[in-house]
Design a protein around this motif. Structure first.
Motif, short mmCIF file in Angstrom:
data_model
loop_
_atom_site.label_atom_id
_atom_site.label_comp_id
_atom_site.label_asym_id
_atom_site.label_seq_id
_atom_site.Cartn_x
_atom_site.Cartn_y
_atom_site.Cartn_z
N HIS A 1 9.34 11.74 33.62
CA HIS A 1 10.11 10.49 33.78
C HIS A 1 11.57 10.59 34.21
CE1 HIS A 1 6.78 8.36 32.42
NE2 HIS A 1 6.67 8.87 31.41
N VAL A 2 11.87 10.97 35.51
CA VAL A 2 13.32 11.37 35.90
C VAL A 2 13.90 10.21 36.27
CG1 VAL A 2 14.53 12.62 37.80
CG2 VAL A 2 12.44 13.78 36.69
N TYR A 3 15.39 10.16 35.99
CA TYR A 3 16.12 8.92 36.36
C TYR A 3 17.32 9.10 36.79
CZ TYR A 3 18.14 8.99 31.67
OH TYR A 3 18.69 9.38 30.47
N GLN B 1 30.77 -1.64 37.31
CA GLN B 1 31.82 -2.21 36.26
C GLN B 1 32.41 -0.81 35.67
OE1 GLN B 1 29.16 -3.88 36.83
NE2 GLN B 1 29.96 -5.63 37.74
N GLU B 2 31.57 -0.23 35.01
CA GLU B 2 32.12 0.93 34.42
C GLU B 2 32.25 2.33 35.13
OE1 GLU B 2 28.81 -0.06 32.89
OE2 GLU B 2 29.59 -1.71 31.50
N GLY B 3 31.83 2.29 36.33
CA GLY B 3 31.85 3.63 37.01
C GLY B 3 31.05 4.85 36.55
N ILE B 4 30.02 4.34 35.95
CA ILE B 4 29.21 5.19 35.23
C ILE B 4 28.18 5.95 36.27
CG2 ILE B 4 27.21 5.55 33.50
CD1 ILE B 4 29.02 3.39 31.80
N ARG B 5 27.88 7.15 36.26
CA ARG B 5 26.62 7.70 37.30
C ARG B 5 26.07 8.85 36.25
NH1 ARG B 5 30.92 6.85 40.73
NH2 ARG B 5 30.19 6.36 42.87
N ARG B 6 24.76 8.35 36.02
CA ARG B 6 23.87 9.26 35.12
C ARG B 6 22.74 9.61 35.55
NH1 ARG B 6 27.97 8.97 31.81
NH2 ARG B 6 28.27 7.64 29.98
N TYR B 7 22.19 10.78 35.21
CA TYR B 7 20.73 11.01 35.73
C TYR B 7 20.08 12.18 34.48
CZ TYR B 7 22.60 15.56 37.11
OH TYR B 7 23.38 16.85 37.18
N GLU C 1 23.35 6.15 50.04
CA GLU C 1 23.34 4.47 50.51
C GLU C 1 24.23 3.67 50.21
OE1 GLU C 1 20.97 3.80 52.70
OE2 GLU C 1 20.30 5.82 52.88
N ASN C 2 25.32 4.00 49.17
CA ASN C 2 26.25 3.37 48.63
C ASN C 2 25.70 2.34 47.67
OD1 ASN C 2 28.92 3.02 47.99
ND2 ASN C 2 29.45 1.35 49.89
N VAL C 3 24.65 2.62 46.77
CA VAL C 3 24.01 1.80 45.87
C VAL C 3 24.88 1.82 44.65
CG1 VAL C 3 21.94 1.23 44.70
CG2 VAL C 3 21.81 1.84 47.33
N THR C 4 24.86 0.69 43.76
CA THR C 4 25.58 0.52 42.41
C THR C 4 24.75 -0.60 41.76
OG1 THR C 4 27.43 0.61 41.11
CG2 THR C 4 27.41 -0.81 43.19
N GLY C 5 25.01 -0.43 40.50
CA GLY C 5 24.17 -1.63 39.83
C GLY C 5 22.60 -1.34 39.83
N ALA C 6 22.26 -0.35 39.75
CA ALA C 6 20.91 -0.17 39.98
C ALA C 6 20.57 1.19 38.98
CB ALA C 6 20.23 0.13 41.53
N VAL C 7 19.13 1.22 38.52
CA VAL C 7 18.55 2.18 37.94
C VAL C 7 17.25 2.56 38.80
CG1 VAL C 7 17.50 0.87 36.27
CG2 VAL C 7 17.78 3.34 35.88
N CYS C 8 16.88 3.95 38.78
CA CYS C 8 15.59 4.22 39.42
C CYS C 8 15.04 5.27 38.59
CB CYS C 8 16.04 4.89 40.99
SG CYS C 8 14.47 5.40 41.49
#
Length: 123
Positions: free
Chosen positions: A53-55, A61-67, A88-95
């Motif tokens: 389960h890779v995410y 808001q917090e400028g957080i980027r995690r994976y 794609e300049n996407v923010t406020g989302a999780v995949c």
């Protein structure tokens, strides 16, 4: 100056098969890290028998980027998904891309392409 950005309109998923491994990409709009981690937990529960389960998620808001590569070779799964969000300049989302291993090793390049495709298809 605030550059334009995109986010996921709603929760969505898409699936494909690559050399007998099944990949299911799912995306969801989120506001907080807790929301993102809750969505990851929801996907893990729904597909409890999957191999990985890779995410990846980005919060504006917090400028957080995690994976997370979730056991895949380092840099072949979560980072390519995060790169899709950044391109794609996407923010406020999780995949979350769920993988059911099909018995054939894909190699580093194959994994990178598959996880990137999972994120793009969900988006």
């Amino acid at each position: 100056m605030d550059a334009g950005y995109q986010t996921a309109a709603r929760e969505a998923e898409d699936a494909f098969v690559e050399r007998r491994s099944r990949f299911i990409g799912a995306i969801c709009p989120v506001q907080t890290e807790e929301d993102a981690l809750a969505f990851v937990a929801k996907r893990k529960k729904a597909h409890w028998d999957a191999t990985h389960h890779v995410y990846a998620y980005v919060l504006r808001q917090e400028g957080i980027r995690r994976y997370s590569d979730d056991g895949e070779p380092q840099g072949t799964a979560g980072q390519p998904m995060l790169n899709v969000f950044q391109r794609e300049n996407v923010t406020g989302a999780v995949c979350v891309v769920t993988r059911y291993f099909g018995g054939i090793l894909l190699g580093a390049g194959g994994l990178t392409r598959a996880y990137s495709k999972g994120a793009r298809d969900a988006l």
